[in-house]
Write a protein that holds these residues in place. Structure first.
Motif, PDB file in Angstrom:
ATOM      1  N   UNK A  94       0.826  -1.209   0.000  1.00 18.27           N
ATOM      2  CA  UNK A  94       0.000   0.000   0.000  1.00 18.27           C
ATOM      3  C   UNK A  94       0.862   1.262   0.000  1.00 18.27           C
ATOM      4  N   UNK A  95       1.983   1.198   0.696  1.00 16.16           N
ATOM      5  CA  UNK A  95       2.807   2.382   0.861  1.00 16.16           C
ATOM      6  C   UNK A  95       4.041   2.378  -0.046  1.00 16.16           C
ATOM      7  N   UNK A  96       4.013   1.576  -1.113  1.00 18.64           N
ATOM      8  CA  UNK A  96       5.064   1.654  -2.129  1.00 18.64           C
ATOM      9  C   UNK A  96       4.928   3.001  -2.837  1.00 18.64           C
ATOM     10  N   UNK A  97       6.017   3.519  -3.373  1.00 19.30           N
ATOM     11  CA  UNK A  97       5.978   4.852  -4.006  1.00 19.30           C
ATOM     12  C   UNK A  97       4.906   5.001  -5.088  1.00 19.30           C
ATOM     13  N   UNK A  98       4.612   3.944  -5.829  1.00 19.62           N
ATOM     14  CA  UNK A  98       3.616   4.050  -6.901  1.00 19.62           C
ATOM     15  C   UNK A  98       2.198   4.186  -6.367  1.00 19.62           C
ATOM     16  N   UNK A  99       1.967   3.761  -5.109  1.00 20.11           N
ATOM     17  CA  UNK A  99       0.627   3.813  -4.531  1.00 20.11           C
ATOM     18  C   UNK A  99       0.518   4.789  -3.378  1.00 20.11           C
ATOM     19  N   UNK A 100       1.591   5.416  -2.991  1.00 25.08           N
ATOM     20  CA  UNK A 100       1.626   6.228  -1.781  1.00 25.08           C
ATOM     21  C   UNK A 100       0.583   7.344  -1.788  1.00 25.08           C
ATOM     22  N   UNK A 101       0.528   8.117  -2.848  1.00 28.15           N
ATOM     23  CA  UNK A 101      -0.416   9.236  -2.904  1.00 28.15           C
ATOM     24  C   UNK A 101      -1.856   8.726  -2.883  1.00 28.15           C
ATOM     25  N   UNK A 102      -2.153   7.707  -3.678  1.00 29.43           N
ATOM     26  CA  UNK A 102      -3.514   7.156  -3.707  1.00 29.43           C
ATOM     27  C   UNK A 102      -3.895   6.587  -2.342  1.00 29.43           C
ATOM     28  N   UNK A 103      -2.962   5.937  -1.675  1.00 24.43           N
ATOM     29  CA  UNK A 103      -3.233   5.370  -0.351  1.00 24.43           C
ATOM     30  C   UNK A 103      -3.525   6.466   0.659  1.00 24.43           C
ATOM     31  N   UNK A 104      -2.703   7.502   0.679  1.00 23.93           N
ATOM     32  CA  UNK A 104      -2.896   8.601   1.629  1.00 23.93           C
ATOM     33  C   UNK A 104      -4.225   9.304   1.382  1.00 23.93           C
ATOM     34  N   UNK A 105      -4.527   9.605   0.112  1.00 25.59           N
ATOM     35  CA  UNK A 105      -5.793  10.269  -0.220  1.00 25.59           C
ATOM     36  C   UNK A 105      -6.973   9.389   0.175  1.00 25.59           C
TER      37      UNK A 105
END
Length: 161
Positions: A94-105
């Motif tokens: 979930x917190x890999x760089x490719x998903x970080x922004x989507x996860x946080x949002x």
């Protein structure tokens, strides 16, 4: 074929050795078929909660019910993947760089939806956060499909130009 799928979903490569701590934290006593069954049950429960929340929207105090059920549905759908790859692996991915922004949002919108309904009493804001939940969850989900984000971006840029 099924063994390869199991290795991919569990995050293990063929020759990769896990340390004892990783094995303990990532191990599951559930069989692969049980994991898949519980994934389907949890995911379907999440979808059912979201649909139920939408149906309850038009009742008195329906917005509160909608926000709670829609948010619970998204949490259940997100948690369902823990059955496939394990909770520790899920959190790492979930917190890999490719998903970080989507996860946080996505996580922020889950919390803000409930805040808008129960503390701030702003119905319009709650609806906006539910829409943002949907968009963030969709963007997060397609990040697991190779080249899906690129295809979506290309589709939108083609439609807009």
């Amino acid at each position: 074929m099924m063994d390869k799928l199991r290795r991919v979903l569990s995050g293990r490569e063929e020759n990769e050795e896990l340390g004892l701590t990783a094995q303990v934290l990532d191990a599951s006593t559930l069989s692969y078929s049980t994991r898949v069954k519980w994934f389907v049950i949890c995911f379907a429960g999440g979808i059912l909660c979201s649909i139920l929340g939408t149906a309850l929207l038009f009742l008195p105090n329906g917005l509160k019910l909608f926000a709670v059920f829609y948010t619970l549905g998204n949490i259940a759908a997100l948690a369902s993947t823990c059955f496939l790859m394990g909770p520790l692996k899920q959190l790492k991915r979930m917190f890999e760089p490719t998903r970080l922004i989507a996860t946080i949002v996505m996580l922020l919108c889950l919390a803000l939806t409930l805040c808008a309904v129960f503390w701030w009493h702003k119905k319009g804001l709650a609806i906006i956060f539910c829409i943002l939940q949907f968009l963030a969850m969709t963007w997060y989900s397609i990040s697991y499909i190779p080249f899906a984000r690129d295809a979506v971006m290309k589709c939108f840029t083609t439609c807009l130009s």
